[in-house]
Design a protein around this motif. Structure first.
Motif, PDB file in Angstrom:
ATOM      1  N   GLU A 161      -2.685  -6.385   2.039  1.00  0.00           N
ATOM      2  CA  GLU A 161      -2.230  -5.016   1.766  1.00  0.00           C
ATOM      3  C   GLU A 161      -1.410  -4.518   2.953  1.00  0.00           C
ATOM      4  OE1 GLU A 161      -5.709  -2.650   1.022  1.00  0.00           O
ATOM      5  OE2 GLU A 161      -6.241  -3.749  -0.790  1.00  0.00           O
ATOM      6  N   GLY A 198      -6.860  -6.737   3.192  1.00  0.00           N
ATOM      7  CA  GLY A 198      -6.417  -5.390   3.576  1.00  0.00           C
ATOM      8  C   GLY A 198      -5.120  -5.386   4.360  1.00  0.00           C
ATOM      9  N   GLY A 199      -4.923  -4.291   5.138  1.00  0.00           N
ATOM     10  CA  GLY A 199      -3.712  -4.179   5.975  1.00  0.00           C
ATOM     11  C   GLY A 199      -4.054  -4.545   7.402  1.00  0.00           C
ATOM     12  N   GLY A 200      -3.295  -3.981   8.335  1.00  0.00           N
ATOM     13  CA  GLY A 200      -3.629  -4.185   9.741  1.00  0.00           C
ATOM     14  C   GLY A 200      -2.638  -5.063  10.487  1.00  0.00           C
ATOM     15  N   LEU A 201      -1.841  -5.835   9.754  1.00  0.00           N
ATOM     16  CA  LEU A 201      -0.836  -6.682  10.411  1.00  0.00           C
ATOM     17  C   LEU A 201       0.092  -5.749  11.196  1.00  0.00           C
ATOM     18  CD1 LEU A 201       0.862  -9.218  10.871  1.00  0.00           C
ATOM     19  CD2 LEU A 201       1.644  -9.067   8.520  1.00  0.00           C
ATOM     20  N   SER A 211      -5.496  -0.170  10.744  1.00  0.00           N
ATOM     21  CA  SER A 211      -4.072  -0.476  10.845  1.00  0.00           C
ATOM     22  C   SER A 211      -3.753  -0.978  12.256  1.00  0.00           C
ATOM     23  CB  SER A 211      -3.292   0.808  10.544  1.00  0.00           C
ATOM     24  OG  SER A 211      -1.950   0.518  10.283  1.00  0.00           O
ATOM     25  N   VAL A 246       1.615   4.063   2.809  1.00  0.00           N
ATOM     26  CA  VAL A 246       2.435   3.827   3.997  1.00  0.00           C
ATOM     27  C   VAL A 246       3.820   4.455   3.856  1.00  0.00           C
ATOM     28  CG1 VAL A 246       3.386   2.032   5.509  1.00  0.00           C
ATOM     29  CG2 VAL A 246       1.186   1.702   4.390  1.00  0.00           C
ATOM     30  N   ARG A 280     -15.529  -3.174  -1.900  1.00  0.00           N
ATOM     31  CA  ARG A 280     -15.075  -3.127  -0.504  1.00  0.00           C
ATOM     32  C   ARG A 280     -16.281  -3.289   0.396  1.00  0.00           C
ATOM     33  NH1 ARG A 280     -10.864   1.019   2.319  1.00  0.00           N
ATOM     34  NH2 ARG A 280     -11.244   0.440   4.469  1.00  0.00           N
ATOM     35  N   PRO A 294       0.838  -1.209   0.000  1.00  0.00           N
ATOM     36  CA  PRO A 294       0.000   0.000   0.000  1.00  0.00           C
ATOM     37  C   PRO A 294       0.870   1.256   0.000  1.00  0.00           C
ATOM     38  CG  PRO A 294      -0.045  -1.066   2.158  1.00  0.00           C
ATOM     39  CD  PRO A 294       0.888  -1.869   1.319  1.00  0.00           C
ATOM     40  N   ASN A 302      -7.805   1.498  -4.539  1.00  0.00           N
ATOM     41  CA  ASN A 302      -8.770   1.803  -3.482  1.00  0.00           C
ATOM     42  C   ASN A 302      -9.001   3.310  -3.412  1.00  0.00           C
ATOM     43  OD1 ASN A 302      -9.174  -0.841  -2.546  1.00  0.00           O
ATOM     44  ND2 ASN A 302      -7.291  -0.781  -1.330  1.00  0.00           N
ATOM     45  N   TYR A 317       4.565   5.373   7.557  1.00  0.00           N
ATOM     46  CA  TYR A 317       3.691   6.537   7.743  1.00  0.00           C
ATOM     47  C   TYR A 317       4.401   7.832   8.161  1.00  0.00           C
ATOM     48  CZ  TYR A 317      -0.020   3.055   7.502  1.00  0.00           C
ATOM     49  OH  TYR A 317      -0.837   2.042   7.092  1.00  0.00           O
ATOM     50  N   GLY A 359       1.324  -2.900   5.097  1.00  0.00           N
ATOM     51  CA  GLY A 359       2.308  -1.861   4.796  1.00  0.00           C
ATOM     52  C   GLY A 359       3.210  -1.603   5.983  1.00  0.00           C
ATOM     53  N   ARG A 360       2.596  -1.422   7.154  1.00  0.00           N
ATOM     54  CA  ARG A 360       3.361  -1.127   8.365  1.00  0.00           C
ATOM     55  C   ARG A 360       4.403  -2.208   8.637  1.00  0.00           C
ATOM     56  NH1 ARG A 360       1.985   2.034  12.742  1.00  0.00           N
ATOM     57  NH2 ARG A 360      -0.089   2.435  11.891  1.00  0.00           N
ATOM     58  N   HIS A 414     -12.949  -7.011  -1.014  1.00  0.00           N
ATOM     59  CA  HIS A 414     -11.924  -6.367  -0.187  1.00  0.00           C
ATOM     60  C   HIS A 414     -12.510  -5.886   1.136  1.00  0.00           C
ATOM     61  CE1 HIS A 414      -9.731  -2.387   0.705  1.00  0.00           C
ATOM     62  NE2 HIS A 414      -8.937  -3.343   1.094  1.00  0.00           N
TER      63      HIS A 414
HETATM   64  C1  PLP Z   1      -7.188   0.176   2.437  1.00  0.00           C
HETATM   65  C2  PLP Z   1      -5.912   0.043   3.182  1.00  0.00           C
HETATM   66  N1  PLP Z   1      -5.095  -0.983   2.880  1.00  0.00           N
HETATM   67  C3  PLP Z   1      -3.924  -1.143   3.539  1.00  0.00           C
HETATM   68  C4  PLP Z   1      -3.534  -0.279   4.533  1.00  0.00           C
HETATM   69  C5  PLP Z   1      -2.229  -0.513   5.237  1.00  0.00           C
HETATM   70  O1  PLP Z   1      -2.402  -0.948   6.527  1.00  0.00           O
HETATM   71  P1  PLP Z   1      -1.169  -1.422   7.421  1.00  0.00           P
HETATM   72  O2  PLP Z   1      -0.102  -0.423   7.251  1.00  0.00           O
HETATM   73  O3  PLP Z   1      -1.726  -1.477   8.774  1.00  0.00           O
HETATM   74  O4  PLP Z   1      -0.749  -2.756   6.956  1.00  0.00           O
HETATM   75  C6  PLP Z   1      -4.359   0.796   4.873  1.00  0.00           C
HETATM   76  C7  PLP Z   1      -3.960   1.718   5.950  1.00  0.00           C
HETATM   77  O5  PLP Z   1      -4.644   2.025   6.856  1.00  0.00           O
HETATM   78  C8  PLP Z   1      -5.588   0.963   4.172  1.00  0.00           C
HETATM   79  O6  PLP Z   1      -6.409   1.979   4.452  1.00  0.00           O
END
Ligand code: PLP
Length: 629
Positions: free
Chosen positions: A334, A284-287, A249, A100, A196, A97, A146, A538, A336-337, A244
């Motif tokens: 997805e 998505g992200g969140g890891l 995050s 990030v 989504r 993503p 997105n 970020y 990123g962090r 999706h």
């Molecule tokens: C749609 C989407 N995908 C991926 C991410 C990346 O998330 P993370 O950095 O927590 O993995 C975000 C960030 O909030 C997001 O809004």
């Protein structure tokens, strides 16, 4: 004071938050490794010396591209291993993503090194898409679009489709669908579409509100059904390929991840059962990243590993698909962090210690002619002991208030005020010593410790380089890069060089709690460098130009068998560039300065020669680094 390296490493918790990328060498310097199993290392102090020889000074950002690649391998490896273990039928696709860390070097590194994993990219806006489109990607990798879209965003995405990329346009708002259909028909392309979904499940931690029914993004159940109806009506339902979701995050608890996956997999299965061949489920992200190393569900940590995350995603999707008797979809993440945090280290030098009170207690002479309040403060200093210190401390606070009242009424002099302050802080110092092990004083003692902590002036801007520390109290590991063979005997907080009292760091990572002070070495004016770690996600992109402090000097480091290579140096922002961000033109400023100087010459207040010299000096500032040198 000499110290054991292991003890110092423990003080800062390197093993807890470092993920194997950082260690201390025999010289007491911090070392960076390209991966947790690779003993090759780069001594950060040697890198700093090298950079100083090239006139690249602190504050600066060090990037380690090998760490980016290693994190990508870790993530891909975890999913491949889970797919093998559970005999999962779909494939895994990672996408990076861009929001990030949109820096070209970062994005290019993922796409270049990620070719063999078919690693793709996720964009959330038109400018991100514009930048991403021109990059080469592997034939099977994805480009996920997105974010809210207007006609020109969708047109740009369809340019990518015509270019042969696997561009997936994710419908975030029902209104976008009509434009997509109309443009696709007009241009004559067959787009890949995603939707989504707004899940009922929420994440956990600071970004919990990104999920749930009232989330900003995503289609409700009836909107999803409407999208399907409209696509069927236009005979375009085969374009719908991806489902999706993203629940926020830094999800701190694995239970929340599992709940969301369960719900999303069920939505996928129900759509699939409607004979719609969606074949990608994008989780998505969140890891999350374990910033404080505690492995808990506290806000700066996570209670799971990358492998556990991958296992739970794969296993949960598989179970739901078996239950609903539908094919197992390809899985997209997805994250990123997790991919970018570790690769960047912010290095700043300490400029000074900001004193609360300057003055020696021993030098304070008090006699009967002094105001009563001073005499009493002196008596407290003399009489304080391990039994009476709590009472004496409370008395001292009262006397301090009295001191300022008397001063404001004009009844005592500046010299009296100075004496009183020194005496008050002496009582505080002595109280802190006695209170250290006293449970009944715990709360008050913490406050006192905080008041007595040294304040180290650190040459950087929190608003530019660590915005999440200011905005959302995100913790980042911070420690000195050298002197680690000596015990850090000072407790300090950090203040930055902006003219903003919010520019302070007074929360630090700790295994059990949050520390309000950081253990540092006494500062006597000699070079002292601190590193702020895990800043690769970020921070750069969200940093702002408060006080017109600009981007940092930057160096890219590749770690070799024998040391390291500085592969790229990017000079930071100059004064000239900084003022342009506030819409001043450099040439207009120089002209303005010249006119003011000419005016002074005309009035006979400056010689022409001196005026020319002033103009030359002013002009030379244009290329000056915005930070303290
Ligand atoms: C749609 C989407 N995908 C991926 C991410 C990346 O998330 P993370 O950095 O927590 O993995 C975000 C960030 O909030 C997001 O809004």
């Amino acid at each position: 004071m000499k110290a054991k390296l292991e003890e110092v490493a423990q003080t800062y918790g390197i093993e807890n938050w470092g993920a194997g990328y950082f260690s201390i060498n025999k010289k007491g310097h911090l070392v960076v490794h390209p991966s947790e199993y690779d003993r090759r290392g780069a001594d950060l102090m040697e890198i700093l010396e090298d950079l100083q020889r090239r006139r690249i000074h602190t504050p600066l950002l060090l990037r380690f591209p090998q760490i980016l690649v290693n994190q990508m391998k870790k993530l891909t490896g975890a999913f491949r291993s889970a797919i093998r273990e559970f005999d999962y039928k779909g494939r895994y696709y990672g996408v990076f993503p861009m929001k990030v860390n949109p820096r070209r070097e970062v994005v290019e590194e993922f796409l270049r090194a990620g070719r063999r994993y078919d690693f793709g990219i996720e964009v959330g806006s038109k400018p991100e898409l514009y930048a991403a489109l021109a990059n080469e990607q592997s034939a099977d990798s994805l480009m996920i679009c997105n974010g809210f879209k207007d006609e020109s965003y969708i047109r740009l995405a369809l340019l990518g489709t015509e270019l042969g990329k696997n561009v997936v346009i994710v419908i975030e708002k029902i209104g976008e669908l009509e434009t997509v259909i109309q443009l696709a028909q007009e241009i004559g392309v067959s787009p890949l579409l995603g939707i989504r979904v707004k899940l009922y499940s929420k994440g956990s931690g600071r970004w919990e509100k990104s999920g749930g029914e009232s989330a900003k993004f995503g289609l409700t159940t009836s909107e999803i059904l409407e999208v399907i109806r409209v696509l069927r009506e236009h005979e375009m339902v085969d374009s719908l390929r991806l489902l999706h979701f993203h629940i926020g995050s830094q999800i701190t608890s694995i239970k929340r991840v599992k709940n969301a996956i369960k719900e999303a997999a069920r939505v996928y299965a129900k759509i699939r059962a409607m004979k719609i061949n969606i074949d990608y489920l994008d989780v998505g992200g969140g890891l999350g990243v374990d910033y404080d190393g505690s492995r808990t569900s506290s806000e700066s940590s996570v209670n799971y590993t990358v492998q556990e995350f991958a296992n739970d995603v794969v296993y949960t999707i598989k179970s739901v698909c078996e239950d609903e008797d539908v094919p197992e979809p390809n899985i997209i993440t997805e994250s990123g962090r997790m991919l970018t945090s570790y690769h960047a280290v912010l290095v700043a030098n300490i400029r000074a210690e900001i004193e609360t009170v300057v003055g020696e207690y021993e030098a304070v002479k008090v006699d009967d002619n002094d105001p009563q309040v001073i005499v009493e403060l002196k008596d407290l200093c003399m009489g304080i002991n391990s039994k009476n210190y709590a009472e004496y401390y409370h008395d001292a606070i009262e006397h301090k208030d009295e001191l300022y009242t008397l001063f404001n009424l004009g009844l005592i002099s500046l010299e009296d005020r100075a004496k009183g302050e020194i005496l008050f802080w002496e009582v505080c110092e002595r109280t802190a010593k006695y209170a250290q092990n006293d449970k009944s004083m715990m709360e008050e003692y913490e406050e006192l410790r905080q008041m007595l902590a040294a304040k180290y002036l650190c040459n950087f801007s929190i608003f530019r380089s660590l915005p999440d520390s200011w905005a959302i109290d995100q913790l980042f590991p911070i420690m000195p890069l050298h002197k680690l063979d000596k015990t850090p005997t000072e407790l300090a907080t950090l203040v930055d060089i902006t003219c903003d009292s919010d520019g302070v760091i007074d929360k630090f990572v700790d295994l059990k709690d949050i520390k309000e002070t950081l253990e540092l070495h006494p500062f006597k004016g000699e070079p002292y460098f601190l590193g702020v770690f895990l800043v690769g996600a970020y921070q750069e992109v969200m940093g702002s130009g408060h006080n017109l402090f600009g981007p940092l000097n930057e160096a890219h480091i590749v770690i070799e068998d024998e040391g390291y290579l500085i592969t790229k140096v990017v000079p930071g922002g100059t004064l000239g560039e900084a003022v342009e961000t506030a819409r001043y033109e450099q040439s207009a400023l120089q002209e303005g300065f010249g006119e003011l100087a000419a005016e002074q010459v005309k009035r006979g207040r400056l010689s022409a020669e001196r005026a020319n010299e002033l103009c030359r000096q002013y002009e030379s500032y244009v290329s000056c680094y915005t930070y303290l040198s």
